[in-house]
Each structure stands twice: as C-alpha cells, then as structure tokens.
Write a protein that holds these residues in place. Structure first.
Motif, mmCIF file in Angstrom:
data_model
loop_
_atom_site.group_PDB
_atom_site.id
_atom_site.type_symbol
_atom_site.label_atom_id
_atom_site.label_comp_id
_atom_site.label_asym_id
_atom_site.label_seq_id
_atom_site.Cartn_x
_atom_site.Cartn_y
_atom_site.Cartn_z
ATOM 1 N N SER A 75 0.800 -1.224 0.000
ATOM 2 C CA SER A 75 0.000 0.000 0.000
ATOM 3 C C SER A 75 0.835 1.277 0.000
ATOM 4 C CB SER A 75 -0.960 -0.005 1.192
ATOM 5 O OG SER A 75 -0.257 -0.111 2.407
ATOM 6 N N GLY A 76 2.123 1.184 -0.302
ATOM 7 C CA GLY A 76 2.948 2.375 -0.442
ATOM 8 C C GLY A 76 4.151 2.404 0.481
ATOM 9 N N TYR A 77 4.928 3.485 0.339
ATOM 10 C CA TYR A 77 6.141 3.601 1.150
ATOM 11 C C TYR A 77 5.805 4.158 2.525
ATOM 12 C CZ TYR A 77 6.558 8.679 0.470
ATOM 13 O OH TYR A 77 6.352 10.029 0.485
ATOM 14 N N PRO A 78 6.565 3.762 3.530
ATOM 15 C CA PRO A 78 6.264 4.152 4.903
ATOM 16 C C PRO A 78 6.612 5.602 5.198
ATOM 17 C CG PRO A 78 8.251 2.843 4.848
ATOM 18 C CD PRO A 78 7.703 2.864 3.449
ATOM 19 N N ASP A 79 5.839 6.189 6.077
ATOM 20 C CA ASP A 79 6.122 7.519 6.594
ATOM 21 C C ASP A 79 6.255 7.385 8.104
ATOM 22 O OD1 ASP A 79 6.483 10.225 6.850
ATOM 23 O OD2 ASP A 79 4.350 10.710 6.737
ATOM 24 N N HIS A 80 7.373 6.822 8.529
ATOM 25 C CA HIS A 80 7.601 6.561 9.952
ATOM 26 C C HIS A 80 9.056 6.855 10.274
ATOM 27 C CE1 HIS A 80 7.918 4.373 13.758
ATOM 28 N NE2 HIS A 80 6.602 4.548 13.830
ATOM 29 N N HIS A 81 9.299 7.471 11.414
ATOM 30 C CA HIS A 81 10.644 7.922 11.770
ATOM 31 C C HIS A 81 11.678 6.796 11.902
ATOM 32 C CE1 HIS A 81 8.775 7.006 15.650
ATOM 33 N NE2 HIS A 81 9.995 6.737 16.062
ATOM 34 N N SER A 82 11.260 5.577 12.167
ATOM 35 C CA SER A 82 12.239 4.499 12.346
ATOM 36 C C SER A 82 12.490 3.688 11.072
ATOM 37 C CB SER A 82 11.811 3.565 13.483
ATOM 38 O OG SER A 82 10.659 2.859 13.134
ATOM 39 N N SER A 85 2.798 7.852 -3.797
ATOM 40 C CA SER A 85 3.195 6.489 -3.464
ATOM 41 C C SER A 85 3.337 6.316 -1.950
ATOM 42 C CB SER A 85 4.498 6.113 -4.179
ATOM 43 O OG SER A 85 5.495 7.061 -3.928
ATOM 44 N N LYS A 86 2.966 7.365 -1.186
ATOM 45 C CA LYS A 86 2.998 7.307 0.273
ATOM 46 C C LYS A 86 1.917 6.347 0.774
ATOM 47 C CE LYS A 86 2.515 10.300 4.288
ATOM 48 N NZ LYS A 86 2.243 11.669 4.725
ATOM 49 N N ASP A 87 2.218 5.634 1.849
ATOM 50 C CA ASP A 87 1.282 4.670 2.443
ATOM 51 C C ASP A 87 0.279 5.395 3.333
ATOM 52 O OD1 ASP A 87 0.010 2.447 3.431
ATOM 53 O OD2 ASP A 87 1.646 1.842 4.742
ATOM 54 N N ILE A 88 -0.929 5.547 2.851
ATOM 55 C CA ILE A 88 -2.006 6.149 3.635
ATOM 56 C C ILE A 88 -2.716 5.078 4.456
ATOM 57 C CG2 ILE A 88 -4.156 7.495 3.502
ATOM 58 C CD1 ILE A 88 -1.599 8.985 2.512
ATOM 59 N N GLY A 99 -1.450 2.122 5.782
ATOM 60 C CA GLY A 99 -0.681 1.661 6.936
ATOM 61 C C GLY A 99 -0.128 0.252 6.823
ATOM 62 N N HIS A 100 -0.688 -0.575 5.949
ATOM 63 C CA HIS A 100 -0.223 -1.956 5.846
ATOM 64 C C HIS A 100 1.196 -2.029 5.300
ATOM 65 C CE1 HIS A 100 0.071 -6.154 4.545
ATOM 66 N NE2 HIS A 100 -0.743 -6.379 5.563
ATOM 67 N N GLY A 101 1.487 -1.234 4.284
ATOM 68 C CA GLY A 101 2.840 -1.224 3.713
ATOM 69 C C GLY A 101 3.880 -0.777 4.729
ATOM 70 N N THR A 102 3.497 0.150 5.599
ATOM 71 C CA THR A 102 4.396 0.616 6.655
ATOM 72 C C THR A 102 4.691 -0.513 7.637
ATOM 73 O OG1 THR A 102 3.605 2.887 6.447
ATOM 74 C CG2 THR A 102 4.670 2.298 8.524
ATOM 75 N N ALA A 103 3.678 -1.294 7.990
ATOM 76 C CA ALA A 103 3.873 -2.429 8.900
ATOM 77 C C ALA A 103 4.814 -3.463 8.290
ATOM 78 C CB ALA A 103 2.533 -3.068 9.239
ATOM 79 N N VAL A 104 4.613 -3.759 7.011
ATOM 80 C CA VAL A 104 5.476 -4.729 6.333
ATOM 81 C C VAL A 104 6.910 -4.199 6.267
ATOM 82 C CG1 VAL A 104 5.920 -5.903 4.134
ATOM 83 C CG2 VAL A 104 3.589 -5.756 5.027
ATOM 84 N N ALA A 105 7.045 -2.923 5.915
ATOM 85 C CA ALA A 105 8.378 -2.316 5.839
ATOM 86 C C ALA A 105 9.070 -2.333 7.198
ATOM 87 C CB ALA A 105 8.277 -0.888 5.314
ATOM 88 N N GLY A 106 8.313 -2.118 8.266
ATOM 89 C CA GLY A 106 8.890 -2.128 9.611
ATOM 90 C C GLY A 106 9.443 -3.483 9.998
ATOM 91 N N ILE A 107 8.776 -4.545 9.581
ATOM 92 C CA ILE A 107 9.268 -5.893 9.869
ATOM 93 C C ILE A 107 10.631 -6.098 9.222
ATOM 94 C CG2 ILE A 107 8.888 -8.359 9.384
ATOM 95 C CD1 ILE A 107 5.841 -7.701 9.621
ATOM 96 N N ILE A 108 10.815 -5.530 8.058
ATOM 97 C CA ILE A 108 12.063 -5.709 7.319
ATOM 98 C C ILE A 108 13.113 -4.664 7.690
ATOM 99 C CG2 ILE A 108 13.105 -5.672 5.016
ATOM 100 C CD1 ILE A 108 10.358 -6.734 4.000
ATOM 101 N N TYR A 165 9.673 0.365 -2.967
ATOM 102 C CA TYR A 165 8.259 0.278 -2.647
ATOM 103 C C TYR A 165 7.418 0.473 -3.904
ATOM 104 C CZ TYR A 165 10.197 0.915 1.963
ATOM 105 O OH TYR A 165 10.943 0.765 3.099
ATOM 106 N N ALA A 166 6.552 -0.486 -4.182
ATOM 107 C CA ALA A 166 5.626 -0.386 -5.303
ATOM 108 C C ALA A 166 4.217 -0.345 -4.726
ATOM 109 C CB ALA A 166 5.786 -1.584 -6.236
ATOM 110 N N LYS A 167 3.550 0.807 -4.863
ATOM 111 C CA LYS A 167 2.198 0.948 -4.337
ATOM 112 C C LYS A 167 1.224 0.347 -5.342
ATOM 113 C CE LYS A 167 -1.079 4.200 -2.387
ATOM 114 N NZ LYS A 167 -1.233 5.558 -1.851
#
Length: 120
Positions: free
Chosen positions: A49-56, A73-76, A78-87, A104-106
């Motif tokens: 769902s897009g690239y993460p917008d999270h400080h970590s 392509s920003k993740d509105i 939230g699922h893509g951010t969760a997946v990115a955080g795991i990695i 990231y491919a949205k």
C-alpha cells in the motif's frame, strides 16, 4: 447475552516485554537464511500500500512508484508501513534487514484495495 472477551490495556513496555519473551523469530525462521547480519547488499521490493512515513524506517529518494494512479506512493493505509517495519525498522525494535535497499511499489490504494493484476 454476555461477552466473554475481556480487553486489557497494557503499556508499550508491557507489549515490548511480551514480544521479546514470547514472539522471538530469527531471520532463518521465515526464509531469510541467506541474510547474514543486517541486510547489507540485499535488495527487496515491497508490493503493498505504499512507502512508509515513519521515523524508524528510512526511505531513500526515488525508491517508490505508484501503480494506483492515486497521486502519491505514500502509504495512507498503513499496511505497507507495517510490512516495511518488519524488514527495515531501525528504531526501538530492529527489523530483519535494516540495512537492506528497499523499493516500494504501491499496488493497493489508500483503502488497501487493488486488483490481482496490479500486484502481479
């Protein structure tokens, strides 16, 4: 009719302790057996769902594309951010490969919806 489900509020510290105690995965447990260390020299593409917008989670410029025609392509969702955080997370909790190059491919829109063809 009574509901047998009981909700308990817990602090982030309690959640972190629980995760560290009971949910401890090693990279090889989920298919990352060839990653040695921190993911340096590894490239990964997350189609979600897009690239993460999270400080970590650091996102390099030019590493995302929007296939939804939604304008960003920003993740509105939230699922893509969760997946990115795991990695890639490199904050309070470290991801499996924080030094990997992640693209990231949205393919899912802001509601998390998309077509099978968009994900392929």
């Amino acid at each position: 009719m009574s509901n047998s489900y009981k909700s308990t509020k817990v602090s982030p510290k309690t959640i972190t302790d629980y995760i560290e105690t009971y949910i401890s995965y090693q990279p090889q447990d989920i298919g990352f057996s060839r990653i040695d260390g921190n993911g340096q020299d590894v490239s990964i593409c997350i189609i979600d769902s897009g690239y993460p917008d999270h400080h970590s989670i650091q996102v390099a410029s030019g590493h995302s594309v929007d296939f939804t025609l939604g304008g960003t392509s920003k993740d509105i969702n939230g699922h893509g951010t969760a997946v990115a955080g795991i990695i890639k997370s490199n904050g309070m909790i470290t991801g499996l490969a924080p030094m990997a190059s992640v693209y990231y491919a949205k393919a899912l829109d802001d509601r998390g919806e998309g077509s099978h063809g968009a994900v392929q």
